[in-house]
Design a protein around this motif. Structure first.
Motif, PDB file in Angstrom:
ATOM      1  N   PRO A   1      39.424  -8.421 -60.333  1.00 32.46           N
ATOM      2  CA  PRO A   1      40.408  -7.455 -60.813  1.00 32.46           C
ATOM      3  C   PRO A   1      41.582  -8.090 -61.566  1.00 32.46           C
ATOM      4  O   PRO A   1      42.466  -7.397 -62.041  1.00 32.46           O
ATOM      5  CB  PRO A   1      40.907  -6.806 -59.535  1.00 32.46           C
ATOM      6  CG  PRO A   1      40.892  -7.924 -58.544  1.00 32.46           C
ATOM      7  CD  PRO A   1      39.671  -8.752 -58.913  1.00 32.46           C
ATOM      8  N   TRP A   2      41.586  -9.412 -61.681  1.00 32.33           N
ATOM      9  CA  TRP A   2      42.745 -10.101 -62.258  1.00 32.33           C
ATOM     10  C   TRP A   2      42.883  -9.843 -63.751  1.00 32.33           C
ATOM     11  O   TRP A   2      44.003  -9.803 -64.269  1.00 32.33           O
ATOM     12  CB  TRP A   2      42.673 -11.598 -61.942  1.00 32.33           C
ATOM     13  CG  TRP A   2      42.507 -11.786 -60.481  1.00 32.33           C
ATOM     14  CD1 TRP A   2      41.394 -12.218 -59.816  1.00 32.33           C
ATOM     15  CD2 TRP A   2      43.458 -11.447 -59.472  1.00 32.33           C
ATOM     16  NE1 TRP A   2      41.601 -12.180 -58.463  1.00 32.33           N
ATOM     17  CE2 TRP A   2      42.863 -11.706 -58.218  1.00 32.33           C
ATOM     18  CE3 TRP A   2      44.757 -10.947 -59.495  1.00 32.33           C
ATOM     19  CZ2 TRP A   2      43.512 -11.490 -57.022  1.00 32.33           C
ATOM     20  CZ3 TRP A   2      45.412 -10.729 -58.293  1.00 32.33           C
ATOM     21  CH2 TRP A   2      44.791 -10.995 -57.067  1.00 32.33           C
ATOM     22  N   ASN A   3      41.765  -9.630 -64.445  1.00 34.03           N
ATOM     23  CA  ASN A   3      41.871  -9.314 -65.871  1.00 34.03           C
ATOM     24  C   ASN A   3      42.551  -7.961 -66.085  1.00 34.03           C
ATOM     25  O   ASN A   3      43.273  -7.777 -67.057  1.00 34.03           O
ATOM     26  CB  ASN A   3      40.509  -9.391 -66.564  1.00 34.03           C
ATOM     27  CG  ASN A   3      39.478  -8.469 -65.962  1.00 34.03           C
ATOM     28  OD1 ASN A   3      39.709  -7.809 -64.953  1.00 34.03           O
ATOM     29  ND2 ASN A   3      38.314  -8.442 -66.582  1.00 34.03           N
TER      30      ASN A   3
ATOM     31  N   LEU B   1      47.506  -4.990 -67.733  1.00 32.12           N
ATOM     32  CA  LEU B   1      48.702  -4.227 -67.369  1.00 32.12           C
ATOM     33  C   LEU B   1      49.974  -5.007 -67.698  1.00 32.12           C
ATOM     34  O   LEU B   1      50.948  -4.445 -68.200  1.00 32.12           O
ATOM     35  CB  LEU B   1      48.667  -3.847 -65.888  1.00 32.12           C
ATOM     36  CG  LEU B   1      47.576  -2.847 -65.490  1.00 32.12           C
ATOM     37  CD1 LEU B   1      47.534  -2.670 -63.977  1.00 32.12           C
ATOM     38  CD2 LEU B   1      47.776  -1.516 -66.201  1.00 32.12           C
ATOM     39  N   LEU B   2      49.954  -6.287 -67.431  1.00 30.40           N
ATOM     40  CA  LEU B   2      51.102  -7.132 -67.763  1.00 30.40           C
ATOM     41  C   LEU B   2      51.288  -7.195 -69.273  1.00 30.40           C
ATOM     42  O   LEU B   2      52.419  -7.180 -69.770  1.00 30.40           O
ATOM     43  CB  LEU B   2      50.882  -8.536 -67.184  1.00 30.40           C
ATOM     44  CG  LEU B   2      52.037  -9.516 -67.265  1.00 30.40           C
ATOM     45  CD1 LEU B   2      53.256  -8.983 -66.527  1.00 30.40           C
ATOM     46  CD2 LEU B   2      51.621 -10.861 -66.682  1.00 30.40           C
TER      47      LEU B   2
ATOM     48  N   CYS C   1      44.923  -6.820 -64.128  1.00 27.83           N
ATOM     49  CA  CYS C   1      46.346  -7.154 -63.950  1.00 27.83           C
ATOM     50  C   CYS C   1      46.912  -7.771 -65.228  1.00 27.83           C
ATOM     51  O   CYS C   1      48.046  -7.482 -65.619  1.00 27.83           O
ATOM     52  CB  CYS C   1      46.538  -8.116 -62.778  1.00 27.83           C
ATOM     53  SG  CYS C   1      46.087  -7.429 -61.193  1.00 27.83           S
TER      54      CYS C   1
ATOM     55  N   ARG D   1      58.765  -9.156 -70.546  1.00 25.67           N
ATOM     56  CA  ARG D   1      57.925 -10.054 -69.717  1.00 25.67           C
ATOM     57  C   ARG D   1      58.569 -11.419 -69.600  1.00 25.67           C
ATOM     58  O   ARG D   1      58.634 -12.004 -68.522  1.00 25.67           O
ATOM     59  CB  ARG D   1      56.544 -10.231 -70.356  1.00 25.67           C
ATOM     60  CG  ARG D   1      55.578  -9.145 -70.129  1.00 25.67           C
ATOM     61  CD  ARG D   1      54.134  -9.555 -70.429  1.00 25.67           C
ATOM     62  NE  ARG D   1      53.945 -10.539 -71.457  1.00 25.67           N
ATOM     63  CZ  ARG D   1      53.426 -10.291 -72.656  1.00 25.67           C
ATOM     64  NH1 ARG D   1      53.077  -9.077 -72.990  1.00 25.67           N
ATOM     65  NH2 ARG D   1      53.253 -11.268 -73.520  1.00 25.67           N
TER      66      ARG D   1
ATOM     67  N   LEU E   1      45.028 -14.784 -66.501  1.00 23.02           N
ATOM     68  CA  LEU E   1      44.535 -13.626 -65.752  1.00 23.02           C
ATOM     69  C   LEU E   1      43.296 -13.031 -66.419  1.00 23.02           C
ATOM     70  O   LEU E   1      42.347 -12.641 -65.735  1.00 23.02           O
ATOM     71  CB  LEU E   1      45.629 -12.572 -65.605  1.00 23.02           C
ATOM     72  CG  LEU E   1      46.776 -12.929 -64.665  1.00 23.02           C
ATOM     73  CD1 LEU E   1      47.907 -11.914 -64.773  1.00 23.02           C
ATOM     74  CD2 LEU E   1      46.298 -13.042 -63.226  1.00 23.02           C
TER      75      LEU E   1
END
Length: 171
Positions: A121-123, A128-129, A125, A137, A115
């Motif tokens: 915007p995936w970075n 946040l993960l 995410c 996780r 990510l």
């Protein structure tokens, strides 16, 4: 099983998430030359027959327009050359391998790194993960991985890349 045993197992699993590759730098260079390709980019190893894994690879390819990431099935020649036998046998995880030091990230840690590579915007995410503690996780990861064939299907053969994708896939 008492609580301390569960905590000890969780701590041990967390330590196993990020480990240096058991393959030395010299062995890695020899493996690269044997494959006929230099692995100078990060590699995402995935279960080539898993429907969810293949969909995830499709997702990453569509968003990685700069081609920063290479892909290889755990059942392939590249995995055999660059990963340990234990990693190859454990196909319920994805593995992210860094190019220079050959560092391996497994399960949710691998997903976070993919990510991060995909850009906005995936970075975001991924960050946040990353805020979620690793044992939590990975608990979520294992729950999905345990039922992925039932939910998403299992193919008879590994995914074949399209002609446009061939340069991004390793054997």
């Amino acid at each position: 099983m008492n609580k301390s045993t569960t905590v000890d197992q969780t701590v041990q699993e967390s330590r196993n998430e990020v480990v240096p590759s058991p393959v030395s730098q010299t062995e890695s260079q020899e493996a690269n030359s044997g494959l006929g390709v230099a692995v100078d980019k990060p590699v995402l190893f995935f279960d080539g027959v898993c429907g969810l894994c293949n969909s995830s690879v499709d997702f990453a390819i569509a968003r990685d327009r700069q081609g920063r990431l290479l892909y290889s099935p755990l059942q392939g020649e590249t995995a055999a050359a660059l990963l340990s036998e234990q990693d190859i046998q454990n196909i319920d995880t994805v593995i992210f391998r860094t190019p220079k030091e050959g560092r391996l990230y497994r399960r949710s840690a691998a997903i976070v790194r993919v990510l991060w590579l995909l850009g906005f915007p995936w970075n975001v995410c991924g960050w946040l993960l990353w805020l979620i503690p690793l044992p939590i996780r990975n608990l979520g990861y294992r729950m999905v991985a345990g039922s992925r064939y039932r939910l998403f299907g299992k193919h008879e053969t590994c995914r074949m890349p399209t002609p446009e994708e061939r340069t991004r896939f390793l054997p």
